[in-house]
Design an enzyme around this catalytic site. Structure first.
Site, PDB file in Angstrom:
ATOM      1  N   GLY A  25       0.809  -1.208   0.000  1.00  0.00           N
ATOM      2  CA  GLY A  25       0.000   0.000   0.000  1.00  0.00           C
ATOM      3  C   GLY A  25       0.843   1.259   0.000  1.00  0.00           C
ATOM      4  CG  ASN A  26      -0.539   4.780  -1.869  1.00  0.00           C
ATOM      5  OD1 ASN A  26       0.278   4.737  -2.770  1.00  0.00           O
ATOM      6  ND2 ASN A  26      -1.841   4.788  -2.088  1.00  0.00           N
ATOM      7  CE1 TYR A 102     -14.500   2.813 -11.225  1.00  0.00           C
ATOM      8  CE2 TYR A 102     -12.459   2.510 -12.438  1.00  0.00           C
ATOM      9  CZ  TYR A 102     -13.213   3.219 -11.524  1.00  0.00           C
ATOM     10  OH  TYR A 102     -12.681   4.330 -10.915  1.00  0.00           O
ATOM     11  CG  ASP A 111      -6.505  -0.268  -3.003  1.00  0.00           C
ATOM     12  OD1 ASP A 111      -6.660  -0.068  -4.226  1.00  0.00           O
ATOM     13  OD2 ASP A 111      -6.456   0.656  -2.175  1.00  0.00           O
ATOM     14  NE  ARG A 112     -12.161   2.275  -5.986  1.00  0.00           N
ATOM     15  CZ  ARG A 112     -12.681   3.053  -6.934  1.00  0.00           C
ATOM     16  NH1 ARG A 112     -11.887   3.683  -7.791  1.00  0.00           N
ATOM     17  NH2 ARG A 112     -13.995   3.192  -7.028  1.00  0.00           N
TER      18      ARG A 112
END
Length: 256
Positions: A25-26, A102, A111-112
């Site tokens: 992750g960030n 989408y 991650d979504r």
């Protein structure tokens, strides 16, 4: 007796083939060890290195792995996986338990997707709103017909605090602290209240909007920052700190 238990635990971890889940992750990097649908252990790193994976491989025997990354410097981790474990890289092109509607799948955060899969695993039927609170705050909607529609993205707490300093002449640069009141009695407290309660109000408002459109909506919240403003939310919801991990593990299991 304790020695026998330790020996049995050591034998157990090596006798069973585990799934290795890597979520870069960030802010933090997470490692999880899973056996089928069960999470055995989760570890968190500021920076994940090959030496960390070498140490982990001495403790567990891995059958397969999956990596989800939103960072650019993931070459070392992917290189280690390529040499040691069969792995898949998380993407919108993998087999999923729902259909993606989408339009820009190539830019959809993995991650979504994973969090939405984890939520669907928790709640197999019905409409789902999945909220992640981390570097950004994301909302993702999966309907009762298993169609993923997307949602929205907005700045997280630290982004809001930094932007107030960057885009103004006098607001200070401050570190995040938890607040005890939503009424700030200083500039610092007012900024913290605006970032914290602003996100909480945003989440409540978005939940209300979704509830107006969709019946029997289940709301699941995850992310490292949720603990800072969870008490300011008025809407009830389900919290799962390992939602992304569970989703990645489920995706790995259906993409053998």
């Amino acid at each position: 007796m304790r020695y026998l238990i330790q020996l049995w635990t050591l034998f157990f971890t090596f006798a069973l083939k585990m799934n290795l889940i890597i979520d870069l992750g960030n802010t933090y990097h997470k490692l999880a060890i899973c056996h089928y649908d069960k999470i055995i252990e989760v570890r968190r790193f500021l920076e994940l290195k090959a030496s960390d994976l070498d140490s982990l491989a001495k403790e567990y025997s891995f059958q397969k792995a999956i990596i989800s990354s939103v960072v650019k410097n993931d070459v070392e981790v992917k290189g280690w996986l390529a040499k040691n474990i069969p792995f898949v890289e998380m993407s919108a092109n993998l087999k999923l338990p729902f259909e993606l509607l989408y339009q820009s799948k190539d830019t959809l955060g993995t991650d979504r997707i994973a969090a939405s899969v984890g939520a669907r695993k928790m709640f197999p039927i019905g409409n789902l709103l999945v909220i992640q609170a981390g570097s950004c705050v994301t909302f993702d909607f999966v309907d009762k017909d298993n169609l993923y529609h997307g949602g929205s993205i907005s700045p997280g707490i630290m982004m809001r605090l930094k932007s107030m300093n960057y885009y103004t002449g006098k607001l200070p640069e401050i570190d995040f602290e938890e607040i005890s009141s939503f009424i700030g009695s200083s500039t610092k407290e007012s900024m913290l209240s605006g970032a914290t309660c602003g996100i909480a109000s945003e989440i409540d408002g978005m939940i209300d909007r979704y509830k107006e459109l969709f019946e029997d909506l289940t709301v699941i919240i995850t992310g490292g920052a949720i603990k800072y403003f969870d008490k300011w939310l008025k809407n009830s919801n389900f919290a799962n700190p390992n939602l992304v991990i569970e989703g990645l593990n489920a995706i790995l299991n259906i993409n053998d």
